[in-house]
Write a protein that holds these residues in place. Structure first.
Motif, PDB file in Angstrom:
ATOM      1  N   ARG A   1       0.810  -1.222   0.000  1.00  0.00           N
ATOM      2  CA  ARG A   1       0.000   0.000   0.000  1.00  0.00           C
ATOM      3  C   ARG A   1       0.842   1.270   0.000  1.00  0.00           C
ATOM      4  O   ARG A   1       0.285   2.383  -0.001  1.00  0.00           O
ATOM      5  N   PHE A   2       2.179   1.140  -0.019  1.00  0.00           N
ATOM      6  CA  PHE A   2       3.024   2.313   0.172  1.00  0.00           C
ATOM      7  C   PHE A   2       2.854   3.348  -0.935  1.00  0.00           C
ATOM      8  O   PHE A   2       2.800   4.553  -0.668  1.00  0.00           O
ATOM      9  N   GLU A   3       2.774   2.908  -2.191  1.00  0.00           N
ATOM     10  CA  GLU A   3       2.662   3.872  -3.296  1.00  0.00           C
ATOM     11  C   GLU A   3       1.409   4.724  -3.165  1.00  0.00           C
ATOM     12  O   GLU A   3       1.401   5.902  -3.509  1.00  0.00           O
ATOM     13  N   GLU A   4       0.337   4.128  -2.654  1.00  0.00           N
ATOM     14  CA  GLU A   4      -0.895   4.892  -2.444  1.00  0.00           C
ATOM     15  C   GLU A   4      -0.643   6.010  -1.432  1.00  0.00           C
ATOM     16  O   GLU A   4      -1.074   7.154  -1.645  1.00  0.00           O
ATOM     17  N   TYR A   5       0.050   5.699  -0.351  1.00  0.00           N
ATOM     18  CA  TYR A   5       0.366   6.719   0.655  1.00  0.00           C
ATOM     19  C   TYR A   5       1.307   7.778   0.074  1.00  0.00           C
ATOM     20  O   TYR A   5       1.158   8.975   0.355  1.00  0.00           O
ATOM     21  N   PHE A   6       2.265   7.335  -0.737  1.00  0.00           N
ATOM     22  CA  PHE A   6       3.176   8.300  -1.355  1.00  0.00           C
ATOM     23  C   PHE A   6       2.420   9.274  -2.251  1.00  0.00           C
ATOM     24  O   PHE A   6       2.628  10.490  -2.184  1.00  0.00           O
ATOM     25  N   ARG A   7       1.517   8.758  -3.085  1.00  0.00           N
ATOM     26  CA  ARG A   7       0.789   9.630  -4.011  1.00  0.00           C
ATOM     27  C   ARG A   7      -0.066  10.640  -3.252  1.00  0.00           C
ATOM     28  O   ARG A   7      -0.128  11.823  -3.615  1.00  0.00           O
ATOM     29  N   ARG A   8      -0.713  10.198  -2.190  1.00  0.00           N
ATOM     30  CA  ARG A   8      -1.539  11.111  -1.392  1.00  0.00           C
ATOM     31  C   ARG A   8      -0.676  12.180  -0.723  1.00  0.00           C
ATOM     32  O   ARG A   8      -1.026  13.364  -0.713  1.00  0.00           O
ATOM     33  N   ALA A   9       0.460  11.749  -0.194  1.00  0.00           N
ATOM     34  CA  ALA A   9       1.351  12.701   0.473  1.00  0.00           C
ATOM     35  C   ALA A   9       1.954  13.673  -0.529  1.00  0.00           C
ATOM     36  O   ALA A   9       2.038  14.885  -0.271  1.00  0.00           O
ATOM     37  N   ALA A  10       2.377  13.163  -1.693  1.00  0.00           N
ATOM     38  CA  ALA A  10       3.009  14.008  -2.700  1.00  0.00           C
ATOM     39  C   ALA A  10       2.038  15.058  -3.235  1.00  0.00           C
ATOM     40  O   ALA A  10       2.409  16.213  -3.467  1.00  0.00           O
ATOM     41  N   GLU A  11       0.775  14.656  -3.406  1.00  0.00           N
ATOM     42  CA  GLU A  11      -0.228  15.619  -3.849  1.00  0.00           C
ATOM     43  C   GLU A  11      -0.443  16.694  -2.801  1.00  0.00           C
ATOM     44  O   GLU A  11      -0.548  17.892  -3.119  1.00  0.00           O
ATOM     45  N   ALA A  12      -0.465  16.288  -1.534  1.00  0.00           N
ATOM     46  CA  ALA A  12      -0.727  17.235  -0.450  1.00  0.00           C
ATOM     47  C   ALA A  12       0.369  18.287  -0.313  1.00  0.00           C
ATOM     48  O   ALA A  12       0.088  19.431   0.066  1.00  0.00           O
TER      49      ALA A  12
END
Length: 292
Positions: A175-186
């Protein structure tokens, strides 16, 4: 976090914010000499003599890997969100074979549960504190503390210290890439950059910082898993029904003579569904270990 780009630093902090959870951090306590009903790694297990002791597919008795006294855990206030049972004993057993009881085939029973053939997760809802070590030993249970065995990842009986601790998702979790994408967008990455994934977006220094800040190695319950290779749940969509890390035992070679070694400095994990954990039903568990 050293000299890494500001955007990468902010992304790491946002991943930590998004994924932070309380889990049970476990460490070997060399000062504790565990009794039969205590939480421990290895040794002679607690057992209800009115129950059949777990056996491997070849009929041999399974060896205790770990047991967690949930009475103690709850009394000490170390049950995050009360997700673990409020009482009893939770135990993990494995076969003494060259793969430590792991099933590579992922066989299921008639109800779709993973077959616990050469490993077993056992839950005792109550603990009999008058249980006799000698009576339990009379069953002929293999004890990894009695002599070193190349077919056991653990070579002793170790008392434990446990505490609630904040932990974060590691880079090998599916699930890490999902967390990365959310964090990177934020924090302001462009969409074209976010779609490249964390490895291509981060500098070498940033990737090192990700590892240092996030990697959840060690012994845990209800945390995020750590792997030396890859998340086994990523290879099979069906396996993703086991999102909860029930228990993680890492390789551990401390200064006090304690010794755990999964192959070549590997790590083992037991996963369960949220429904199974909530229902205190430990019949359907995914067990996996890997090493370098």
């Amino acid at each position: 976090m050293g000299d890494i780009p500001e955007l990468e630093r902010k992304t790491i902090q946002e991943i930590k914010r998004l994924s932070a959870r309380e889990a049970v951090s476990i460490r070997i306590d060399p000062e504790k000499k565990p009794k039969i009903t205590d939480s421990k790694f290895g040794g002679v297990p607690y057992w209800d003599m009115g129950m059949d002791y777990p056996k491997a597919n070849d009929g041999k008795l399974l060896m205790l890997l770990a047991q967690i006294n949930l009475d103690e855990l709850n009394k000490e206030g170390n049950n995050p969100g009360d997700k673990l049972p409020g009482s009893g004993m939770l135990q993990f057993f494995i076969a003494q074979d060259d793969v430590y009881g792991m099933d590579f085939d992922g066989a299921t029973d008639s109800e779709g549960r993973l077959v616990q053939g050469n490993f077993r997760v056992v839950y005792h809802k109550t603990v009999n504190y008058a249980a006799s070590r000698e009576e339990i030993k009379s069953l002929g249970i293999p004890d990894c503390a009695s002599e070193e065995s190349e077919e056991s990842p653990i070579w002793g009986e170790y008392g434990l210290a446990m505490e609630k601790k904040e932990t974060y998702i590691g880079m090998d979790d599916y699930r890490f890439e999902e967390y990365f994408r959310r964090a990177a967008e934020a924090v302001g990455w462009e969409e074209s950059e976010r779609s490249e994934g964390y490895y291509n977006c981060f500098s070498e220094e940033g990737r090192d910082a990700l590892f240092d800040e996030l990697e959840p190695s060690g012994h845990w319950m209800l945390g995020y898993p750590y792997f030396t290779q890859y998340d086994p749940r990523e290879q099979n969509d069906g396996a993703k029904q086991y999102p909860v890390q029930l228990f993680q035992m890492d390789s551990d070679y401390g200064e006090n003579g304690d010794f755990i070694m999964w192959g070549d400095a590997g790590v083992a994990n037991f996963f369960i569904s949220e429904e199974g954990l909530a229902n205190e039903d430990f019949r359907d568990v995914l067990y996996s270990w890997d090493c370098c």
